[in-house]
Enzyme design. Structure first.
Site, mmCIF file in Angstrom:
data_model
loop_
_atom_site.group_PDB
_atom_site.id
_atom_site.type_symbol
_atom_site.label_atom_id
_atom_site.label_comp_id
_atom_site.label_asym_id
_atom_site.label_seq_id
_atom_site.Cartn_x
_atom_site.Cartn_y
_atom_site.Cartn_z
ATOM 1 N N GLU A 68 -3.469 -8.993 2.365
ATOM 2 C CA GLU A 68 -2.585 -9.954 3.010
ATOM 3 C C GLU A 68 -2.554 -11.297 2.295
ATOM 4 O O GLU A 68 -1.636 -12.097 2.509
ATOM 5 C CB GLU A 68 -2.958 -10.144 4.486
ATOM 6 C CG GLU A 68 -4.394 -10.481 4.755
ATOM 7 C CD GLU A 68 -5.227 -9.264 5.072
ATOM 8 O OE1 GLU A 68 -5.846 -9.217 6.143
ATOM 9 O OE2 GLU A 68 -5.269 -8.346 4.224
ATOM 10 N N GLY A 113 -3.693 -3.846 9.739
ATOM 11 C CA GLY A 113 -2.757 -3.892 10.851
ATOM 12 C C GLY A 113 -1.409 -3.321 10.458
ATOM 13 O O GLY A 113 -1.027 -3.359 9.283
ATOM 14 N N GLY A 135 -7.219 -5.354 8.537
ATOM 15 C CA GLY A 135 -7.752 -5.054 9.856
ATOM 16 C C GLY A 135 -8.799 -3.958 9.856
ATOM 17 O O GLY A 135 -9.662 -3.915 10.741
ATOM 18 N N ASP A 183 -8.322 -12.949 7.217
ATOM 19 C CA ASP A 183 -8.656 -13.122 8.633
ATOM 20 C C ASP A 183 -9.628 -12.042 9.083
ATOM 21 O O ASP A 183 -10.373 -11.507 8.273
ATOM 22 C CB ASP A 183 -7.379 -13.160 9.492
ATOM 23 C CG ASP A 183 -6.584 -11.864 9.429
ATOM 24 O OD1 ASP A 183 -6.850 -11.037 8.530
ATOM 25 O OD2 ASP A 183 -5.686 -11.677 10.269
#
Length: 267
Positions: free
Chosen positions: A176, A103, A153, A184
């Site tokens: 991250e 991201g 992402g 995630d």
């Protein structure tokens, strides 16, 4: 019955049958728009034969995802699902360095500093991640080419799809975790499903995995030479999209295996 419809309309409630019709209409509209323009701000999209070739096109940002790109990808997926017959959906990144570096955290941070909502980006990104997994049950066969950096992402955009193709340039990681965020985008599930405790190590440290690693861990389904990706896409375009979905998926697999190489560094 008429009275019931009037009540539902007044309450702004759409019956299930109507929702299905609306979804079909939206999918067909998306397909027509895609075939008519093939124009996006952050994607390059090319439909030929049985192939929908989608290239993430933010090379200066290492093809990092922003909200606009996420929405454009949803539109491209709409068009793929609305197509007649089976479709090989190729996902790749523009430039020599990255599939997708995750991201666009710089954009998210800037929005936060300006008191703009950041929730829509994460909500829509996670919905897109879930959709790539759901495509396994459709006529769309997703083929993601991990040709370079595949971070955060970028992992979520691809790891749940049917085929994940490594190259000699693959570098996959969840960086991250270094700033305190859990893995995630569904990466926790993917890493937890790997043999041994290598996935746990990658999840806790953000360590980079190369082509040999992702093949050995079952994260990648194939490994090909970076230089062969264009030829592979041409071969996918030539497949018969009129086959039953599972037969088509097998034909895509066979095509990828024709170009298979041993992962560099594999013992």
């Amino acid at each position: 019955y008429t009275r019931s419809k009037q009540v539902l309309r007044a309450l702004n409630v759409v019956p299930a049958r109507a929702r299905c019709r609306l979804r079909r209409m939206r999918l067909h509209q998306a397909a027509r728009a895609l075939h008519r323009t093939m124009a996006f701000e952050h994607l390059k999209v090319d439909r030929r034969g049985a192939l929908l070739d989608v290239t993430l096109n933010r090379p200066k940002k290492l093809n990092a995802l922003n909200l606009e790109m996420v929405r454009e990808l949803q539109s491209a997926f709409d068009a793929a699902e609305a197509s007649q017959g089976c479709v090989a959906l190729a996902l790749r990144g523009e430039g020599e360095r990255a599939f997708c570096a995750g991201g666009d955290i710089v954009a998210v941070r800037a929005a936060g500093l300006e008191d703009k909502p950041t929730t829509p980006f994460f909500r829509e990104e996670y919905a897109l991640n879930a959709r790539t997994g759901a495509l396994r049950e459709s006529r769309v066969v997703q083929c993601s080419f991990w040709d370079g950096f595949t971070f955060g992402g970028g992992v979520g955009l691809s790891v749940h799809g049917r085929y994940r193709i490594a190259t000699e340039k693959t570098q996959l990681a969840m960086p991250e975790v270094a700033i305190g965020l859990f893995p995630d985008v569904g990466a926790s599930l993917a890493l937890a499903s790997t043999p041994g405790r290598a996935g746990e190590y990658a999840a806790l440290t953000g360590a980079r995995l190369d082509a040999a690693d992702v093949v050995a861990l079952g994260l990648a389904t194939h490994c090909v030479a970076s230089s062969s990706i264009d030829e592979i896409c041409d071969a996918l375009a030539a497949l018969d999209g009129g086959q039953p979905p599972e037969a088509f998926a097998d034909a895509v697999d066979a095509t990828l295996r024709r170009f298979q190489i041993a992962p560099p560094g594999a013992s």
